[in-house]
Design a protein around this motif. Sequence first.
Motif, PDB file in Angstrom:
ATOM      1  N   ASN A  23     -18.755  43.784 134.047  1.00 18.60           N
ATOM      2  CA  ASN A  23     -18.722  44.033 132.196  1.00 18.60           C
ATOM      3  C   ASN A  23     -18.823  44.953 132.021  1.00 18.60           C
ATOM      4  O   ASN A  23     -18.751  46.061 131.204  1.00 18.60           O
ATOM      5  CB  ASN A  23     -18.772  43.025 131.624  1.00 18.60           C
ATOM      6  CG  ASN A  23     -19.028  41.441 131.821  1.00 18.60           C
ATOM      7  OD1 ASN A  23     -17.466  40.964 132.046  1.00 18.60           O
ATOM      8  ND2 ASN A  23     -19.572  40.062 131.974  1.00 18.60           N
ATOM      9  N   SER A  27     -15.641  47.075 130.591  1.00 20.34           N
ATOM     10  CA  SER A  27     -15.759  46.646 129.590  1.00 20.34           C
ATOM     11  C   SER A  27     -15.347  45.882 128.469  1.00 20.34           C
ATOM     12  O   SER A  27     -15.055  45.012 128.225  1.00 20.34           O
ATOM     13  CB  SER A  27     -15.445  48.289 129.198  1.00 20.34           C
ATOM     14  OG  SER A  27     -15.986  49.386 128.808  1.00 20.34           O
ATOM     15  N   GLN A  28     -15.261  45.211 129.212  1.00 17.18           N
ATOM     16  CA  GLN A  28     -14.872  43.604 129.499  1.00 17.18           C
ATOM     17  C   GLN A  28     -15.991  42.659 129.384  1.00 17.18           C
ATOM     18  O   GLN A  28     -17.190  42.789 129.372  1.00 17.18           O
ATOM     19  CB  GLN A  28     -13.805  42.855 130.977  1.00 17.18           C
ATOM     20  CG  GLN A  28     -13.104  43.630 131.301  1.00 17.18           C
ATOM     21  CD  GLN A  28     -11.272  43.377 130.328  1.00 17.18           C
ATOM     22  OE1 GLN A  28     -11.434  42.459 129.643  1.00 17.18           O
ATOM     23  NE2 GLN A  28     -11.278  44.926 130.775  1.00 17.18           N
ATOM     24  N   ASN A  29     -15.455  41.035 129.322  1.00 15.91           N
ATOM     25  CA  ASN A  29     -16.879  40.359 128.249  1.00 15.91           C
ATOM     26  C   ASN A  29     -16.407  38.234 129.435  1.00 15.91           C
ATOM     27  O   ASN A  29     -15.990  38.070 128.973  1.00 15.91           O
ATOM     28  CB  ASN A  29     -16.151  39.704 127.323  1.00 15.91           C
ATOM     29  CG  ASN A  29     -17.894  38.854 126.519  1.00 15.91           C
ATOM     30  OD1 ASN A  29     -19.020  38.986 127.465  1.00 15.91           O
ATOM     31  ND2 ASN A  29     -17.826  38.511 125.248  1.00 15.91           N
ATOM     32  N   THR A  31     -17.805  35.798 131.683  1.00 16.33           N
ATOM     33  CA  THR A  31     -18.635  34.598 131.511  1.00 16.33           C
ATOM     34  C   THR A  31     -19.117  34.195 132.630  1.00 16.33           C
ATOM     35  O   THR A  31     -17.824  33.060 132.828  1.00 16.33           O
ATOM     36  CB  THR A  31     -18.894  33.887 129.909  1.00 16.33           C
ATOM     37  OG1 THR A  31     -18.545  34.650 129.317  1.00 16.33           O
ATOM     38  CG2 THR A  31     -20.077  33.184 129.946  1.00 16.33           C
TER      39      THR A  31
END
Length: 782
Positions: A23, A27-29, A31
């Motif tokens: 992340n 710059s990803q999200n 989970t």
Amino acid sequence: MDMTSRAGKEARVAMEIAIDDFNAKTSQNVTLYARNSKGSLFEAIHEATYLIDRRKVEAILGLYTMEEVLSIGEIGSKSQVPTFSLLDSIPQRTLDRFPFLFQASPSQFGQMKAFVAIMKSFQWNRFTFVYEDINSASTEFIQHLMETIKESSIQMNNMVKLSPLASSSSLLEELERINMEQCRVFLVHASLETSVRLFQDAKTMGMMDIGYVWITTNVITDLLHTVNSSTFSMMEGVVGIGSFFADTNSWFLDFSTKFQKRFKVEQPEEENSMPAIFALQAYDATWIAALALTKKNISGKNLLDVISSLSLNGSTGEVHFINRKSTASKRYRIINVIGKYYRELGFWSEGLGFSQVTNDRATYQTSLQNMGHIFWPGRPLHTPRGWAIPSSVSPLRVGVPTMAVFKKFVEVKYDHTHHNFTYGGYTIEVFKETLTRLPYHLPYKFIPFNGSYDSLVKQVYLKNFDAVVGDVSVISRRYQYAEFTHPYTETGLMMVVPVITHHEQWLFVKPFTLGMWALTIVVYIYNGFVLWLIERKHSPELQGSALNQAGILLCLSFTRLFSLNGDQLDNNLTRMVTVAWLFVAIIVGQCYTASLTSMLTIRRLAPKVADYETLKHANAVVGYGRGAHVSSYLVDVLGFKDENLRSFTSPEEYAYALRNKEIAAVFLEAPFTKLFLAKYCTSFIVAATFGEGGFAFVLPKGSYMVTDFTKALLNVSESGTLQHIEKRMLGSEHCVDMDSMQDEYGRLGLTNFWSLFILTGSTSTIALVIHVVITIRSRLRW
């Protein structure tokens, strides 16, 4: 995953770090949802269904057991959710069955090649495989192990299956059983818990002492960093093959720092917080899954195509998928347990060999012995030989034929004094010498067998014998009952027939040696000279010019002896010379005639019958050895009639039957033919040769000893020992047909006629001296 196991604990922490790193860098999200199956398949299915149905996850990671792979792989494929398994041994058929299933950990089956390389390094050729039936993945491991050793000279001596629930008494029974065998090299493939109990019991039984070799697979080796010092002390001397990862680069050092901080907090009960292969593989698998999900959103491609096209330079090397399998590992660590920990001996790389560094091709070695000293169990000064002689080992039951025709090959006698059998002959000596070249001790006892050779071979199949030694031929139909070693004699079946003579152009000069001819000519000329000298005054025909006298002298030397008689001789001296000369000439002439007659009979031998078809069409009777396979070959292959076959029990019977025309030919194996013709060298000859396998030792089908014996036999042959035994055991046969003949080829030499030549020579010399004295005295008076 099972987060109560060390692999699960490391994997969870590594996945969390991987998500944070991913992340931060992309710059990803993404989970991560972690669920603990607690080692229960039911719990794993329940949690996977929950994550897919309730959490709407886009990928599943984990699955360390084959049972989880089969169950959750099916759930993921039905829901079209990519499922990444960290099990490194998923069969391809399972991946084909579940299209959304991926094997995210590289296969470790290549370690079997590393194991074979270790065996070859120390010239061990047998091992006992000890494994735990953890799950169905063990079957895949065994299959790959068998395929790998099949390509080498290494043999599996025994296979011991351990149960995870086995009691200590059960483990002790298994150890006691394998300790009764000679093999002392053990490959262990089991869970760490079972392995610790195994080594503890082995130490109790003295099997962690000098002479034993223990090698562990990555299932154990990869977890050694988690055990305590007392366990290491118990496992001292073990050599382990482990998964490879670079632990000295800057990335690993940074990852290790982050991992240890988090691991100590989340798993305070664990003494060692260092990351191992489980953490690194989980880290890479998480990156691949997260990268695939983001790539899909960007490119719009099918998720399976995106995953298959991904390539990642991960913590364990380059990661990409071929047929939905992470590329197999081709490099492994080799460790050695010493004292209270272990040290890294080096690495093994497929196609390169052993090395202590991984980035220099020039440092690779073919043998682990070149990597420095290894501490084996008991810390011996020398490398264990890999086998020992247990006191309870049963001797090999070796069948020996009693019906052998040629006793020089194998002879069984009953000793009435000691009431036992004695065994001798060429094949027995070769067998004993071969045993000394085996890489282990092999006690044996000979057992006599009276019956056909086919029945003898069948006894191995019936397990009445463990081996057969004797003049047993290698033929195809016997392979249904047993296996054969490499032949140790000449191959071929030969047709032996009586000879016809064919003479040389200059055979008439062969009865005498060159020296004999020379002396004969000299003596004849000398005697002729004496006669000429004494008789020339009384015979006008002996007078004339010098040239005429020389011709008369030569003529007299070779013709007058047989034309002159006593009435034509005027001097008593010449009569004395002639009598002695004639006596010698008659004897020498008669000997020459006899020798030439003999040579005309035996020289330049040729077969009386050139091929077997002639015999067959003539309905001729042929012979063979009693009990041999030759009879069936003559009938089934060559087409002779059964009623035209005669069996014999000795070489003398063969020779008698051939000479008396009871049979037209005899069919013998090549080794027998050589011995037979050595004895009857001038009466019989080989007319034809047929394909046949030679003599070999007989062993049970599938026996590991076949390879060992063949290798030992080749060693006996290549060292020249086989030729020495053959010369000593078979080379003493003399040709009985030549007993009445003298010197080489029956030629007569000077040693045969010295006394005769002295007689005639001395007589002529005495006559010459008397003649000279008389002549001198008469001239002096004059």
